[in-house]
Design a protein around this motif. Structure first.
Motif, PDB file in Angstrom:
ATOM      1  N   PHE A  24      -0.270  14.061   1.925  1.00 36.88           N
ATOM      2  CA  PHE A  24       0.334  12.901   1.268  1.00 36.88           C
ATOM      3  C   PHE A  24      -0.016  12.895  -0.217  1.00 36.88           C
ATOM      4  N   PRO A  25       0.886  12.361  -1.059  1.00 34.72           N
ATOM      5  CA  PRO A  25       0.613  12.327  -2.507  1.00 34.72           C
ATOM      6  C   PRO A  25      -0.709  11.624  -2.830  1.00 34.72           C
ATOM      7  N   PHE A  38      -9.743   9.295   5.017  1.00 32.97           N
ATOM      8  CA  PHE A  38      -8.641   9.803   4.198  1.00 32.97           C
ATOM      9  C   PHE A  38      -8.025   8.618   3.478  1.00 32.97           C
ATOM     10  N   ARG A  39      -7.859   8.784   2.170  1.00 34.91           N
ATOM     11  CA  ARG A  39      -7.483   7.655   1.325  1.00 34.91           C
ATOM     12  C   ARG A  39      -6.293   7.976   0.435  1.00 34.91           C
ATOM     13  N   ALA A  40      -5.510   6.928   0.204  1.00 34.18           N
ATOM     14  CA  ALA A  40      -4.457   6.960  -0.806  1.00 34.18           C
ATOM     15  C   ALA A  40      -5.089   6.290  -2.023  1.00 34.18           C
ATOM     16  N   GLY A  41      -5.533   7.091  -2.971  1.00 32.81           N
ATOM     17  CA  GLY A  41      -6.325   6.532  -4.060  1.00 32.81           C
ATOM     18  C   GLY A  41      -7.651   6.044  -3.494  1.00 32.81           C
ATOM     19  N   LEU A 115      -0.072   3.057  -3.391  1.00 31.62           N
ATOM     20  CA  LEU A 115       0.565   2.445  -4.550  1.00 31.62           C
ATOM     21  C   LEU A 115       2.043   2.832  -4.596  1.00 31.62           C
ATOM     22  N   LYS A 116       2.826   2.031  -5.305  1.00 38.00           N
ATOM     23  CA  LYS A 116       4.268   2.286  -5.384  1.00 38.00           C
ATOM     24  C   LYS A 116       4.580   3.704  -5.862  1.00 38.00           C
ATOM     25  N   ARG A 117       3.812   4.180  -6.855  1.00 35.01           N
ATOM     26  CA  ARG A 117       4.119   5.511  -7.380  1.00 35.01           C
ATOM     27  C   ARG A 117       3.858   6.600  -6.333  1.00 35.01           C
ATOM     28  N   MET A 118       2.882   6.371  -5.449  1.00 40.63           N
ATOM     29  CA  MET A 118       2.583   7.331  -4.393  1.00 40.63           C
ATOM     30  C   MET A 118       3.713   7.378  -3.373  1.00 40.63           C
ATOM     31  N   ILE A 119       4.206   6.196  -3.024  1.00 40.67           N
ATOM     32  CA  ILE A 119       5.300   6.112  -2.050  1.00 40.67           C
ATOM     33  C   ILE A 119       6.559   6.737  -2.648  1.00 40.67           C
ATOM     34  N   LYS A 120       6.767   6.509  -3.927  1.00 38.02           N
ATOM     35  CA  LYS A 120       7.916   7.106  -4.612  1.00 38.02           C
ATOM     36  C   LYS A 120       7.812   8.633  -4.572  1.00 38.02           C
ATOM     37  N   ALA A 121       6.611   9.147  -4.805  1.00 36.09           N
ATOM     38  CA  ALA A 121       6.398  10.592  -4.742  1.00 36.09           C
ATOM     39  C   ALA A 121       6.625  11.120  -3.331  1.00 36.09           C
TER      40      ALA A 121
END
Length: 125
Positions: A24-25, A38-41, A115-121
């Motif tokens: 994931f981004p 495991f983390r998103a940011g 974050l929105k930018r991660m989901i966009k990626a």
């Protein structure tokens, strides 16, 4: 106080889970409570878990609407500490692991904290 490491890098399913989560981004692995998280940011979306009843499992945050149906499945359970906040765990030892399904569950969990930018990626792939 540091927690003792409660897993081994060669534990069953950990390599596959790592590969799935780190795809994931901006996803990173951080050891916490003696476990791989495991983390998103900075926000956790999955934890490699294990206890006497469920030696190898992943904790994730399902879509709230999906939670009741998942709990009807014997592979899923409400994990200590995390369950009251809506998280579930998938026991890797109950049945053959369907990594496509795991990927979908991780995707839903990731999207709730990213974050929105991660989901966009993610959606751009």
């Amino acid at each position: 106080m540091a927690h003792p490491r409660m897993y081994s890098d060669d534990d069953p399913h950990l390599a596959e889970l790592r590969a799935a989560c780190l795809g994931f981004p901006e996803a990173v692995e951080v050891e916490a409570w003696g476990r791989p998280t495991f983390r998103a940011g900075k926000k956790i979306f999955a934890v490699f878990e294990g206890d006497a009843a469920h030696p190898f499992a992943v904790i994730f945050k399902p879509e709230p609407d999906d939670r009741p149906a998942l709990l009807q499945d014997p592979r899923f359970y409400s994990p200590a500490y995390w369950g009251p906040s809506g998280w579930l765990a998938l026991d890797f030892t109950v049945a053959d692991v369907d990594w496509t399904e795991v990927g979908e569950l991780l995707d839903a969990s990731y999207r709730q904290v990213a974050l929105k930018r991660m989901i966009k990626a993610l959606d751009a792939d």
